[in-house]
Structures are given as structure tokens and as C-alpha cells.
Motif scaffolding. Sequence first.
Motif, PDB file in Angstrom:
ATOM      1  N   SER A 344       0.895  -1.184  -0.116  1.00 39.38           N
ATOM      2  CA  SER A 344       0.053   0.110  -0.098  1.00 39.38           C
ATOM      3  C   SER A 344       0.706   1.240  -0.181  1.00 39.38           C
ATOM      4  O   SER A 344       1.986   1.272   0.657  1.00 39.38           O
ATOM      5  CB  SER A 344      -0.877   0.120   1.246  1.00 39.38           C
ATOM      6  OG  SER A 344      -1.620  -0.895   1.338  1.00 39.38           O
ATOM      7  N   SER A 345       0.526   2.294  -0.879  1.00 45.04           N
ATOM      8  CA  SER A 345       1.063   3.546  -0.461  1.00 45.04           C
ATOM      9  C   SER A 345       0.314   4.555  -0.049  1.00 45.04           C
ATOM     10  O   SER A 345      -0.829   4.840  -0.568  1.00 45.04           O
ATOM     11  CB  SER A 345       1.324   4.052  -2.137  1.00 45.04           C
ATOM     12  OG  SER A 345       1.861   5.197  -2.148  1.00 45.04           O
ATOM     13  N   LEU A 346       0.697   4.889   1.331  1.00 48.53           N
ATOM     14  CA  LEU A 346      -0.210   5.847   2.054  1.00 48.53           C
ATOM     15  C   LEU A 346       0.286   6.925   2.497  1.00 48.53           C
ATOM     16  O   LEU A 346       1.676   6.991   2.210  1.00 48.53           O
ATOM     17  CB  LEU A 346      -0.563   5.035   3.499  1.00 48.53           C
ATOM     18  CG  LEU A 346      -1.173   3.492   3.353  1.00 48.53           C
ATOM     19  CD1 LEU A 346      -1.089   2.805   4.638  1.00 48.53           C
ATOM     20  CD2 LEU A 346      -2.392   3.862   2.690  1.00 48.53           C
ATOM     21  N   PRO A 347      -0.148   8.068   2.829  1.00 48.16           N
ATOM     22  CA  PRO A 347       0.458   9.514   3.032  1.00 48.16           C
ATOM     23  C   PRO A 347       1.310   9.240   4.023  1.00 48.16           C
ATOM     24  O   PRO A 347       2.597   9.864   3.667  1.00 48.16           O
ATOM     25  CB  PRO A 347      -0.795  10.225   3.529  1.00 48.16           C
ATOM     26  CG  PRO A 347      -2.179   9.465   3.428  1.00 48.16           C
ATOM     27  CD  PRO A 347      -1.721   8.144   3.153  1.00 48.16           C
ATOM     28  N   GLY A 348       1.430   8.367   4.929  1.00 47.83           N
ATOM     29  CA  GLY A 348       2.429   8.380   5.809  1.00 47.83           C
ATOM     30  C   GLY A 348       3.543   7.340   5.302  1.00 47.83           C
ATOM     31  O   GLY A 348       4.735   7.609   6.056  1.00 47.83           O
ATOM     32  N   GLY A 349       3.567   6.630   4.615  1.00 44.84           N
ATOM     33  CA  GLY A 349       4.510   5.515   4.099  1.00 44.84           C
ATOM     34  C   GLY A 349       3.944   4.383   3.255  1.00 44.84           C
ATOM     35  O   GLY A 349       2.613   4.153   2.921  1.00 44.84           O
TER      36      GLY A 349
END
Length: 472
Positions: A344-349
Motif C-alpha cells: 500500500s502507498s499511504l500518506p505516511g509511508g
Amino acid sequence: MTALRTKRELSPAPRRSDSASQPERPKRLPRYTSYPTALQFGPLKADQARRWLDEVPEQAPLSLYFHIPYCDQLCWFCGCYTHISNHYGPVEKYLSVLIEELRQAVARLFSDEVARRKVSHIHFGGGSPTLLKAEDFARLMKVVSETFDILPDAEIAVEVDPRTLSAEKVRTYAEQGVNRVSMGIQDFNPRVQKAINRIQPAALIEECLGWFQDVGISKINFDLIYGLPHQTLDSIRETVMQSISYTPSRIALFGYAHVPWLKKHQRMIPTEALPDQALRQQMFAEASAQLEQCGYRAIGLDHFARPGDPLLEARDRGRLKRNFQGYTNDPAEVLIGFGASAISSLPGGYVQNTTDMKDYQARILAGRSAARRGVGLRPRDLLMRTIISDLMCMFEVNPEARAKQLGVTYDFGREKAGLHRLICAGYMCQDGDVYRITEAGRPYLRAICTLFDEYFPQDSDILHRCIHESEG
Ligand SMILES: C[S@@+](CC[C@H](N)C(=O)[O-])C[C@H]1O[C@@H](n2cnc3c(N)ncnc32)[C@H](O)[C@@H]1O
Ligand code: SF4
């Protein structure tokens, strides 16, 4: 691979200690489907992934990725995360766990009772998602459509192993809104197919194309690979010609990543039958020229599309992006991956689920997160990620403008010295503050990006890296 899907980093650069202890292994350049790359992923703190998921803005459109890590036969060249299963039982069980993971993520995302989250892109990759029975694919899509608001113009894409497709599955895809398929073609030459343990006659491809045509699925991608055993310039030319004759919307021309130390089954590939680096580069150059002569336009590292394709439009508007599936025009900033090994590519990492199938299933069934590894994003990572993405997608970058835009103070002294060496070699040119990769520099795209990769060892000269470490 579309690309590899999860198109993970297939050609990782070894860590410095690895290259020191095993000098016979060629140093390989990242494909930059993410930055930092998967090589930088490490163990995550408990609940870190779920906290990053909580930070996803309510209104942000999402991209969903479902990894189906099963195939019924192993291709010797395969670099993907998959399992070979001769019966359907394990696949069925996996699907139930995958649906459970989806439900748990939904409960988390919707815990604040926000309206249903919008989804702009759904991708089924593998392995071979076409292994799923038609009713099981429909079961998964039913949960997705009940829990998310799939936007009317959303792209719903499936990676297709032609050998496991059927007319019934294709009808189900159409009913469920699938509007793009990537067919694993690889090569049409029988000798090459035999050497990679993947026999699929042209008649089979034609039958699949007929099924797609019958249901109106017209966005067809072909995945081809150059650098396979026994390929010659002539055989590649014939494969490309035959592919063009079927008029796919997009063609991906991936360089074969031969990493037998990571993928043991690749030892079945006769090394002496592999084309060398110079021939690989020539294969790519000639195949690209052939595709362009036949009306396809080159995009980034390895994609080709016909005029009018949304990828070309996205590139021309500066909106082309790179993700684990390769190049995309998907507007979503957040990608949530489901399944064993999914990223997953999430805002935090970035977050990657465990690659251990038993562990994956046990964690989900116990109500725990399947995330095992990942990396947080510092402001500097965001800057370098944007710069590398500009180079990978647009072949040009204005580093200072990007730093200003992202509010990051950074002295590009080292990088600029490297850029000037590239300019002297004719691989780049400068237009004001914009640095552009020239035609001569295109085969070295990945090497050029390493200049901005703060995790890549900067112990060798950039020109040396281009010539000795490029993978075409
Ligand atoms: C997950 S597979 C596609 C779906 C399906 N399993 C199939 O093979 O038809 C995605 C694509 O990755 C590419 N691929 C797999 N292994 C590779 C390797 N070692 N090097 C380069 N490309 C590879 C192939 O072109 C393949 O079609
Ligand atoms: S079908 Fe695709 S994922 Fe499966 S082994 Fe072959 S290349 Fe790998």
C-alpha cells in the motif's frame, strides 16, 4: 505489468554488503515503482500500518489493488510473488481471507462514519487473477461495490494469463465493470516459449481476444519481455509485429530480470541462451523503433500506447505517475493493497503485507493487520520521490522548483555535479533550470534516477553507473 505487479522491484540493487560478498552478481538498478524502493522496507512498529490508514483523508479517491498469488503452472522466467496450486481449494480459502482483510480495512476506514470512500482505480494482479472462478471474482467485486463508491469513470483492470481464461470468466468481468485487461504474452516464438516453460499458441491469444471483443472490453494491454532465452533480433521483431497485428491499446516491453539467487526456478533458464547486455539494448531499441513506426508512442521506461490513449494525455499534462503496476494516469494519491505481499502507498509511508501465506491468513483470521514491513516518508523522501517520478515519467526535472513547491530546503550540489557529467556525455541537456534526458540518455534512465536516490550507494561515478549497471 502493466507491470509486475504487486509489480514489485524485480531488479533490486543489492545492498553494499551483498555486492561485496558476492561480486559475481551484477549490480541491478531499481525500477523505481516506489521511492524509497522496497529494498528500504523494514519491520514496522505494531499498529503503524493501521495508524497510517487512519490518516487517509476522507475525500481522497482511493486506488485498490488485490493480489491473487496463485498460478497453475510456473513460468521459469517469473519474478512475481506466486504459488503453484494444482487444485482450487487453496485459492478459494485465500479468497475468503482476502475478503475478510477487505472488510477489516473498510471497518477501519469507515470507523468515523464518513460516507463511502470513492474509488478511482481497481487492479487485480498476481500471480494470475484469471485463476479465480467466475463466481468467486463476482463475489469479491460484490463486496467491493457494496462498501466503496466506485466512480463512474473508474478503471477496473485484470492481469490475464491467457491459459487460464474462459468465455464465462470474460462475461463475468464485463458484468462486474472490468474495462481493461493486461495479457501476459511474453513472446510468440515457440522455441522461446519452450525455454521459459510457457506454451501459449497464437490461436489461444486470438480466442481470448475474441471473447473480449464479444463483451466490449476494448482496452487491451500486451505484456512482452525482451532478454529471454533464445530471443534474437529477428524473433523479437516477429513477436512485436504479431503483437501489433492484434492492435492492443498498449504494449509493455519489459526487460527480463534474471535474478536466480532470489527466484530459484529461474535456474531452469539456460544462461548461455540469454542475450547479453549489448544485445538486450539493441532488442529494446529496435523493438521501440518498430512500435513507433507502426503508430505507437513511447511512454517512460517501457510502455507504448496508441495516440489518444489516456496515458499519453496524462503525460502531456504532467499527470503521469508511476506505481507498482508500472505507469498510470490514476488520479488517486492513496493505494491500498490487499493480499499476501501486497503493498500500500499511504500518506505516511509504504506498507507491505507479509509474504508468508500461512502468516498472512493467520493474522487476518485473528483480526490483526497483515502488514509486516514498510517505510515511513520523510519530507526529503517526498522531494526525491517527486524528482525521480518526473524523470521516470517525463524524462525531465526542475529540482529547485520541486523543492520550492514541497517546501523542502535542499542543496543539490552533488546531484548537479552528476547532472553536468551527464550533460557532457550527451545523455542530458539543460534548458534554464530544467534538466532533460536526451535520446542518447534514455537507455540510462534508471541509472540517472539513482543520482537522486539517497539510499543508493553513491560510491561510483554516474557515467560508470550508466554504462556498467544499466539494464536497458
Ligand atoms: C503477474 S504477471 C501477469 C499475469 C499472468 N500471471 C501472466 O503471466 O500472464 C505480470 C507480468 O510481469 C512480467 N514479468 C514476470 N516476470 C518477469 C521477469 N522476471 N522479468 C520481467 N518481466 C517479468 C510478465 O510480462 C508478466 O506478464
Ligand atoms: S503465469 Fe504469470 S505470475 Fe504465474 S508463473 Fe507465469 S509469469 Fe509468473
